[in-house]
Design a protein around this motif. Sequence first.
Motif, short mmCIF file in Angstrom:
data_model
loop_
_atom_site.label_atom_id
_atom_site.label_comp_id
_atom_site.label_asym_id
_atom_site.label_seq_id
_atom_site.Cartn_x
_atom_site.Cartn_y
_atom_site.Cartn_z
N PHE A 91 0.82 -1.20 0.00
CA PHE A 91 0.00 0.00 0.00
C PHE A 91 0.85 1.26 0.00
N THR A 92 1.96 1.25 0.73
CA THR A 92 2.77 2.46 0.84
C THR A 92 3.27 2.92 -0.51
N ALA A 93 3.85 2.03 -1.29
CA ALA A 93 4.37 2.41 -2.60
C ALA A 93 3.24 2.88 -3.52
N PHE A 94 2.13 2.13 -3.50
CA PHE A 94 0.98 2.51 -4.33
C PHE A 94 0.47 3.89 -3.95
N ALA A 101 0.98 11.62 -8.11
CA ALA A 101 0.20 11.91 -9.32
C ALA A 101 -0.81 13.02 -9.04
N LEU A 102 -1.43 12.99 -7.86
CA LEU A 102 -2.40 14.03 -7.52
C LEU A 102 -1.72 15.40 -7.43
N ILE A 103 -0.52 15.43 -6.86
CA ILE A 103 0.22 16.69 -6.80
C ILE A 103 0.52 17.19 -8.20
N LEU A 104 0.86 16.29 -9.11
CA LEU A 104 1.11 16.69 -10.50
C LEU A 104 -0.16 17.26 -11.13
N PHE A 105 -1.29 16.61 -10.91
CA PHE A 105 -2.56 17.16 -11.39
C PHE A 105 -2.78 18.56 -10.82
N GLY A 106 -2.47 18.72 -9.53
CA GLY A 106 -2.67 20.01 -8.89
C GLY A 106 -1.79 21.10 -9.47
N LEU A 107 -0.54 20.78 -9.76
CA LEU A 107 0.35 21.76 -10.36
C LEU A 107 -0.12 22.17 -11.75
N MET A 382 -1.30 5.88 -13.45
CA MET A 382 -0.08 6.39 -12.83
C MET A 382 0.14 5.76 -11.45
N SER A 383 -0.95 5.52 -10.73
CA SER A 383 -0.82 4.92 -9.39
C SER A 383 -0.38 3.48 -9.46
#
Length: 402
Positions: A91-94, A101-107, A382-383
């Motif tokens: 779970f940690t790596a996933f 990926a969410l941070i990339l979407f946010g940027l 991406m996840s």
Amino acid sequence: MQPQFRREQRDPMIDSIRAIALLGVIVMNIGAMVMRFVGSEIMADATPVDLGAMLFDLALFQGKARSAFAFLFGVGFGILLQRAEREHTNFTAFYLRRMAALILFGLINQAFFFWGDILVLYGLLGMAMLPLRKLSDRSLLRSGLVLVLVPPLATGLIEALLGRPLGGLIPPADSAPFFATLMTGSYAEVVAANLPQTVLRYAGDTAHMIVYASGVLGLFMLGAWSVRKNIPFDAQAHQSQLRRIALIGLPVGFVLGGVHASRLIGIQADGLFGAFVTAAYVGLPVMALGAISALALWFSTSASRLQRLLAPAGRMALTNYLASGLLGGLVFYGYGLGLAREFSGAGINLLALALFVLLALFSHAWLTRFRFGPAEWLWRCMSDLRLHPFRRAAPLQPLARA
């Protein structure tokens, strides 16, 4: 008993509540796109209908919709964690990939679509949930409540003792130059101006943004705790608890939220009353929790048609959130139609509602042919570091309740 969950299954109640939260977020974001810059002009020309529309937004959506979104984000964390534990996956790596990926979407959203992005913050605080997943049920609940309730109350107390409001690390930035860029600059100039806005907001209103971020993390924790207790999947078994939260949270949150909103409509509050207005921020997440509880009770017993109408928009919340910022910018700013000064308070509301309806219809049409929304599919790929099937082979099945 824990729900029998597979990633391909969806709970229509959770998706429907998420869609209602999405509506509130769109209403408030569309309003912020204009009101932050020309709010005084719009207020000066406001009719009683306009004032009523703006008061409606403040009473029902301001701070409550984003609080509901944060709680549901925590629900998602809890569901994914349970699945990983059941399937014995890493779970940690996933989840680190998912948050990155969410941070990339946010940027991307911050730069190209909407200067008021929240996804970067969600991604960073989502990573903070990883060590917190080891907490006991009691510790997770208590810590979440502390983060939601204590920071606004403590900030109000500090302001009362100091006799002045807490500010930021720097003086608040003048928004006029940024608005001028939005209205008259090239799209490249707008992108360059968009990027620093989050940093400027945190630096210019540091105390409030710390309260906000603390509350978001606390709501993440409460959402994850609710999954441990199986509450989102069996509301009827927890109806007495949900009813108490709704009966307390809705009226208390409504009153305190109204006190806090007084500052947003220009009522000056100094001294002890100003400190009370600051502390009254606590009413926003409290009302959100009350509303979620009430909706969960309602959706668990009736409103199946409404759930069918709303759920697709909730399943595609990331796509719809990104699209609303893009569409709002195209309507308001100079690289699009440049109509920021053409809308009244009621007109902004009607535009936001129209955008939500348009996105909800798009979600219905899209999910009849595809398994995920465009952004959701990319996020999942991406996840998981692999391509998932995109087209739908069979109708999406609801989550089986245990």
